[in-house]
Design an enzyme around this catalytic site. Structure first.
Site, PDB file in Angstrom:
ATOM      1  N   GLY A 236      33.835 -59.562 -17.977  1.00  0.00           N
ATOM      2  CA  GLY A 236      32.623 -59.222 -17.234  1.00  0.00           C
ATOM      3  C   GLY A 236      32.540 -59.823 -15.851  1.00  0.00           C
ATOM      4  O   GLY A 236      31.472 -59.768 -15.229  1.00  0.00           O
ATOM      5  N   GLU A 273      38.481 -62.574 -21.599  1.00  0.00           N
ATOM      6  CA  GLU A 273      39.101 -61.241 -21.763  1.00  0.00           C
ATOM      7  C   GLU A 273      38.583 -60.276 -20.694  1.00  0.00           C
ATOM      8  O   GLU A 273      37.902 -59.299 -21.011  1.00  0.00           O
ATOM      9  CB  GLU A 273      38.861 -60.703 -23.181  1.00  0.00           C
ATOM     10  N   GLY A 275      38.626 -57.345 -17.729  1.00  0.00           N
ATOM     11  CA  GLY A 275      39.315 -56.078 -17.475  1.00  0.00           C
ATOM     12  C   GLY A 275      39.225 -55.737 -15.994  1.00  0.00           C
ATOM     13  O   GLY A 275      40.188 -55.875 -15.242  1.00  0.00           O
ATOM     14  N   ARG A 276      38.007 -55.342 -15.579  1.00  0.00           N
ATOM     15  CA  ARG A 276      37.807 -54.842 -14.215  1.00  0.00           C
ATOM     16  C   ARG A 276      38.351 -55.806 -13.154  1.00  0.00           C
ATOM     17  O   ARG A 276      39.071 -55.396 -12.239  1.00  0.00           O
ATOM     18  CB  ARG A 276      36.304 -54.622 -13.967  1.00  0.00           C
ATOM     19  N   CYS A 345      32.568 -27.417  -8.801  1.00  0.00           N
ATOM     20  CA  CYS A 345      31.420 -26.603  -8.418  1.00  0.00           C
ATOM     21  C   CYS A 345      30.128 -27.210  -8.981  1.00  0.00           C
ATOM     22  O   CYS A 345      29.384 -26.547  -9.704  1.00  0.00           O
ATOM     23  CB  CYS A 345      31.612 -25.172  -8.887  1.00  0.00           C
ATOM     24  N   TYR A 374      38.702 -48.679 -14.730  1.00  0.00           N
ATOM     25  CA  TYR A 374      37.617 -47.767 -15.081  1.00  0.00           C
ATOM     26  C   TYR A 374      37.532 -46.636 -14.045  1.00  0.00           C
ATOM     27  O   TYR A 374      36.478 -46.374 -13.473  1.00  0.00           O
ATOM     28  CB  TYR A 374      36.273 -48.505 -15.164  1.00  0.00           C
TER      29      TYR A 374
HETATM   30  C1  LIG Z   1      33.849 -57.087 -25.662  1.00  0.00           C
HETATM   31  C2  LIG Z   1      34.310 -56.831 -24.272  1.00  0.00           C
HETATM   32  N1  LIG Z   1      35.214 -57.649 -23.728  1.00  0.00           N
HETATM   33  C3  LIG Z   1      35.683 -57.456 -22.481  1.00  0.00           C
HETATM   34  C4  LIG Z   1      35.233 -56.397 -21.713  1.00  0.00           C
HETATM   35  C5  LIG Z   1      35.797 -56.213 -20.335  1.00  0.00           C
HETATM   36  O1  LIG Z   1      34.774 -56.274 -19.405  1.00  0.00           O
HETATM   37  P1  LIG Z   1      35.101 -56.262 -17.848  1.00  0.00           P
HETATM   38  O2  LIG Z   1      36.003 -55.131 -17.599  1.00  0.00           O
HETATM   39  O3  LIG Z   1      33.756 -56.110 -17.212  1.00  0.00           O
HETATM   40  O4  LIG Z   1      35.738 -57.585 -17.538  1.00  0.00           O
HETATM   41  C6  LIG Z   1      34.273 -55.519 -22.231  1.00  0.00           C
HETATM   42  C7  LIG Z   1      33.777 -54.384 -21.457  1.00  0.00           C
HETATM   43  O5  LIG Z   1      33.061 -53.532 -21.887  1.00  0.00           O
HETATM   44  C8  LIG Z   1      33.795 -55.736 -23.551  1.00  0.00           C
HETATM   45  O6  LIG Z   1      32.888 -54.938 -24.101  1.00  0.00           O
END
Ligand SMILES: Cc1ncc(COP(=O)(O)O)c(C=O)c1O
Length: 397
Positions: A236, A273, A275-276, A345, A374
């Site tokens: 997050g 953990e 991602g973004r 369109c 994403y």
């Molecule tokens: C349980 C959990 N972990 C990790 C993430 C990754 O979040 P982010 O991409 O915002 O770091 C998410 C995103 O939905 C999540 O639901």
């Protein structure tokens, strides 16, 4: 969040895309060297006793996983599909399986998968997991995902905890969860998992959240007679698309972590953990301008592709930043404002509204940075059956 350093490579890539095809350019271009350098920085800044797992839901393309593998401790999957894909790509990395609504078959797959740890989202899921592990006579390592409210946690655009949500368990479920752990001896408790929000930009607030997770894990350990080996503090870490320099400050976060962990000897391993924040800056979506027109007093540039490839702007509800990569044609617009749209369109196919440009011509390319997470994988790619974008991975694959 430094993506500008990749711009010369992206410009060169556009040159080679133009020379390889007669059709107008439409592509995702990923800078794998920049990705690896960023992941390496993230890993090296982390203090001892901390781990980083990449949340593959952000972008699980094979070259992305490969570039990240040396710098992450493992990967997080949020479905059986992601779990299978990750294992096929990364034969030996530890994996996590989280997410609500797991099927029995997905639980069984995760139990059978060596090196896979489960994040349990509810009492019902824990009961099913216990029964399945019993049937399979296989031990399973798990985290209990908890939904807690932390004082002063604030809000973000994507909140998963601290209020009613489908994610994790309430504290009032914990005693029953512990009873289930005792009932099913093949369930091995590793620790607690928290992911209260995504899009969290503030490193100081994130440190307070981590403190709160460690405090409550320690209290629960004593109250419930558990041993917490690891606390997963989620992902997050926020990205500011409009002002990337205001994105989450990983370096100061890691300094704060080091200081805090120094004051907590014997603290459990701390796992993250994200991602973004890991993969967003390595990707660019590139569209060639097909048409420039005026409608009721406003300029529109229609470019090849659109939100069916790149859903991030409507998903975020923002005007995505972009760079104009000039071609050889005479500008149609000079010092003007223009809305950037795709080929769909629908009036919703907008990537940025009324943005200033110095010059814009048909045949120029619009290069949208911060498209590595994403982006392609959340897009409704088959709508209208346009051709998919080209995929180009620059660097050490
Ligand atoms: C349980 C959990 N972990 C990790 C993430 C990754 O979040 P982010 O991409 O915002 O770091 C998410 C995103 O939905 C999540 O639901």
């Amino acid at each position: 969040m430094n993506f500008a350093a990749s711009l010369p490579r992206i410009q060169a890539a556009i040159g080679s895309l133009r020379s390889q095809a007669s059709e107008p350019v439409c592509a995702y271009v990923y800078d794998l060297d920049a990705l690896a350098a960023h992941a390496r920085h993230m890993r090296e800044a982390l203090p001892m006793g901390c781990e980083i797992y990449y949340a593959a839901k952000a972008n699980a393309d094979a070259p992305i996983l490969k570039a990240l593998a040396p710098w992450v401790h493992g990967f997080e999957a949020a479905s059986g599909g992601e779990l299978r894909w990750l294992r096929s790509q990364q034969a030996s990395k530890p994996l996590l399986l989280g997410g609500p609504g797991k099927l029995d078959s997905e639980l069984a797959e995760a139990i059978a998968e060596p090196g896979c740890t489960l994040h349990v989202e509810s009492l019902g899921e824990l009961r099913r997991l216990g029964a399945i592990s019993q049937n399979m006579q296989r031990q399973v390592t798990l985290f209990l995902r908890m939904n807690i409210a932390v004082e002063g946690m604030g809000e973000s655009r994507l909140v998963m905890g601290g209020k009613p949500t489908p994610f994790g368990m309430d504290e009032s479920d914990l005693a029953q969860a512990v009873a289930l752990l005792r009932e099913y001896p093949l369930l091995t408790f590793e620790g607690f998992h928290f992911h209260l929000m995504s899009h969290q930009h503030d490193a100081a607030l994130q440190l307070r959240l981590v403190d709160a997770y460690l405090d409550i894990a320690q209290r629960w350990e004593h109250e419930h007679g558990l041993t917490v080996r690891t606390v997963n503090a989620g992902g997050g870490f926020g990205v500011d698309y409009a002002q990337p320099e205001n994105s989450f400050d990983w370096t100061s976060f890691c300094e704060g972590l080091r200081e805090r962990l120094g004051r907590r000897p014997g603290a459990p391993v701390l796992r993250f953990e994200p991602g973004r924040f890991v993969s967003v800056a390595c990707g660019w979506y590139v569209m060639e301008v097909l048409d420039i027109k005026r409608s009721h007093g406003e300029h529109f540039a229609v470019a090849r592709g659109g939100t069916h490839h790149f859903r991030t702007p409507p998903a975020q509800g923002h005007d995505h930043p972009f760079q104009v990569i000039r071609g050889d044609n005479e500008p149609v617009l000079r010092n003007a404002h223009v809305t950037l749209v795709g080929q769909l369109c629908t009036p919703k196919d907008v990537l940025a509204r009324q943005q200033p440009v110095n010059e814009l011509a048909i045949g120029d390319c619009l290069a949208f940075p911060l498209a590595g997470a994403y982006a392609w994988n959340i897009s409704h790619q088959n709508f209208l059956m346009h051709a998919p974008p080209r995929m180009m991975y620059l660097g050490s694959e």
